[in-house]
Design a protein around this motif. Structure first.
Motif, mmCIF file in Angstrom:
data_model
loop_
_atom_site.group_PDB
_atom_site.id
_atom_site.type_symbol
_atom_site.label_atom_id
_atom_site.label_comp_id
_atom_site.label_asym_id
_atom_site.label_seq_id
_atom_site.Cartn_x
_atom_site.Cartn_y
_atom_site.Cartn_z
ATOM 1 N N UNK A 7 0.930 -1.257 -0.036
ATOM 2 C CA UNK A 7 0.023 -0.114 -0.005
ATOM 3 C C UNK A 7 0.641 1.243 -0.223
ATOM 4 N N UNK A 8 0.396 2.482 -0.281
ATOM 5 C CA UNK A 8 0.877 3.538 -0.116
ATOM 6 C C UNK A 8 1.175 4.165 1.188
ATOM 7 N N UNK A 9 1.994 5.186 1.396
ATOM 8 C CA UNK A 9 2.462 5.543 2.978
ATOM 9 C C UNK A 9 0.870 6.363 3.444
ATOM 10 N N UNK A 10 0.289 6.907 2.242
ATOM 11 C CA UNK A 10 -0.819 7.605 2.686
ATOM 12 C C UNK A 10 -2.004 6.610 3.411
ATOM 13 N N UNK A 11 -1.989 5.255 2.731
ATOM 14 C CA UNK A 11 -2.836 4.350 3.153
ATOM 15 C C UNK A 11 -2.861 3.881 4.459
ATOM 16 N N UNK A 12 -1.437 3.739 4.952
ATOM 17 C CA UNK A 12 -1.377 3.295 6.113
ATOM 18 C C UNK A 12 -1.343 4.126 7.290
ATOM 19 N N UNK A 39 5.347 13.353 14.927
ATOM 20 C CA UNK A 39 4.903 12.043 15.563
ATOM 21 C C UNK A 39 3.667 11.995 15.010
ATOM 22 N N UNK A 40 3.462 10.699 14.559
ATOM 23 C CA UNK A 40 1.747 10.252 14.111
ATOM 24 C C UNK A 40 1.789 8.754 14.236
ATOM 25 N N UNK A 41 0.416 8.426 13.703
ATOM 26 C CA UNK A 41 0.264 6.887 14.102
ATOM 27 C C UNK A 41 0.210 6.269 12.568
ATOM 28 N N UNK A 42 0.373 4.960 12.435
ATOM 29 C CA UNK A 42 0.324 4.402 11.160
ATOM 30 C C UNK A 42 -0.219 2.936 11.592
ATOM 31 N N UNK A 43 -1.052 2.382 10.496
ATOM 32 C CA UNK A 43 -1.521 0.901 10.835
ATOM 33 C C UNK A 43 -0.695 0.159 10.430
ATOM 34 N N UNK A 44 -0.172 -0.935 11.189
ATOM 35 C CA UNK A 44 0.692 -2.101 10.783
ATOM 36 C C UNK A 44 -0.054 -3.227 9.941
ATOM 37 N N UNK A 45 0.517 -4.128 9.518
ATOM 38 C CA UNK A 45 0.266 -5.068 8.675
ATOM 39 C C UNK A 45 -0.935 -6.004 9.608
ATOM 40 N N UNK A 46 -0.614 -6.133 10.878
ATOM 41 C CA UNK A 46 -1.581 -6.773 11.616
ATOM 42 C C UNK A 46 -2.930 -6.288 12.138
ATOM 43 N N UNK A 47 -2.812 -4.860 11.533
ATOM 44 C CA UNK A 47 -4.011 -4.024 11.786
ATOM 45 C C UNK A 47 -3.845 -3.259 13.286
ATOM 46 N N UNK A 48 -3.008 -3.564 13.919
ATOM 47 C CA UNK A 48 -2.410 -2.680 15.102
ATOM 48 C C UNK A 48 -1.900 -1.042 14.735
ATOM 49 N N UNK A 49 -2.360 -0.270 15.452
ATOM 50 C CA UNK A 49 -1.940 1.081 15.328
ATOM 51 C C UNK A 49 -0.720 1.484 16.212
#
Length: 327
Positions: A7-12, A39-49
């Motif tokens: 996915x793109x960085x915007x998507x995660x 600092x900000x949040x992303x969504x990992x492959x396992x769905x965890x933030x």
């Protein structure tokens, strides 16, 4: 996958942080800023933030060539979780402090209302003699508002002759903590000096150290005047009675003599020292003792006066008939 853009960085990027990222990127482009930390949040492959700390530097190409971005990303999820826990703890602590403060305020208001309902003048001072507070009765008694009492000492409120005595008593109590009761002179709102019973006690801080004292006044001026008038009346009564030739005496129900005039003492050959304060039985003729006791028993609030004739034994003179009028 990231290099291919799937996915793109915007998507995660976490949805709630995407607008913030875009706004910051636009600002950098407009201002020409080349270094950024955020600092900000992303969504990992396992769905965890995950929280990340991003540092990057924009490197512009030469002569309009393609620009590059060089940077690093660090996982700060644990730090953010700790910060969030700390924030929640702070909120809980602030709430507890707020409730505790509210409780203390309510207790203070209750105590103020309580002491203000006490009809006797009440005050409290610190160990240096400065007034910390008082009740409404104390204000009214002095004729001075509470705002002009609190923060002041006796020297700033009362006459010098009263202050020296009060200071001496206060100092003794502070050095020998406990309770102190004494009679004193105290200034009233009408500027007269009144007789009062002063009752004081020390109070301590959390370590047990004496912090000051609390006092209560009881105005006994009217009682003192009444006692003085009674004493003067008693003295006049005694002066009149002492000159009487009749045998006059006063006694309690148990027979204790509290007064006897000169005629009574002389007739029985006694002195005041022999009789006053002692239980005394009249030397009645034996056959008349029962009659005299019945006479005394017949006296009451309804019938306070009675008369009886009984014989009294008087040394060599033998039995002498006496008419007793008893009240």
């Amino acid at each position: 996958e990231l290099l291919r853009g799937t996915p793109s960085w915007d998507e995660i990027t976490y949805p709630a942080d995407q607008a913030f990222i875009r706004e910051q990127d636009n600002t950098m482009m407009k201002t020409g800023q080349t270094v950024c930390t955020r600092d900000y949040r992303i969504i990992a492959r396992d769905g965890n933030v995950k929280w990340i700390h991003e540092i990057f530097h924009i490197i512009h190409g030469r002569e309009g060539g393609q620009s590059l971005i060089q940077g690093a990303i660090y996982d700060i999820s644990e730090r953010k979780a700790a910060e969030e826990n700390l924030r929640k703890l702070n909120i809980e602590l602030e709430e507890k402090v707020r409730k505790r403060t509210l409780s203390l305020d309510q207790q203070v208001r209750f105590l103020e209302q309580l002491i203000n309902t006490i009809p006797s003048p009440l005050f409290y001072k610190d160990s240096s003699g400065t007034y910390l507070g008082c009740n409404t009765a104390f204000e009214n008694y002095l004729g001075i508002s509470r705002s002009h009492i609190i923060g002041r000492t006796d020297e700033e409120i009362f006459p010098v002759d009263i202050v020296s005595f009060m200071r001496e008593k206060d100092q003794f109590l502070l050095e020998h903590q406990g309770i102190q009761v004494y009679q004193a002179k105290f200034q009233h709102a009408d500027r007269t000096i009144r007789d009062v019973i002063m009752r004081k006690a020390t109070f301590t801080d959390g370590t047990g150290k004496v912090s000051g004292l609390i006092g209560v006044l009881l105005d006994i001026t009217d009682r003192t005047k009444a006692e003085k008038a009674m004493k003067e009346s008693e003295e006049r009564f005694r002066a009149v009675v002492q000159d009487q030739t009749d045998l006059i005496w006063r006694f309690l129900p148990n027979g204790t003599i509290i007064f006897a005039n000169s005629a009574f003492l002389t007739y029985l050959g006694k002195t005041a020292e022999d009789m006053i304060g002692y239980i005394f039985r009249l030397p009645l003729f034996p056959d008349d003792e029962t009659l005299f006791e019945k006479h005394l028993a017949s006296l009451s609030n309804k019938d306070p006066v009675g008369t009886v004739e009984a014989r009294l034994l008087r040394g060599e003179d033998g039995a002498r008939w006496i008419q007793w009028k008893t009240r």
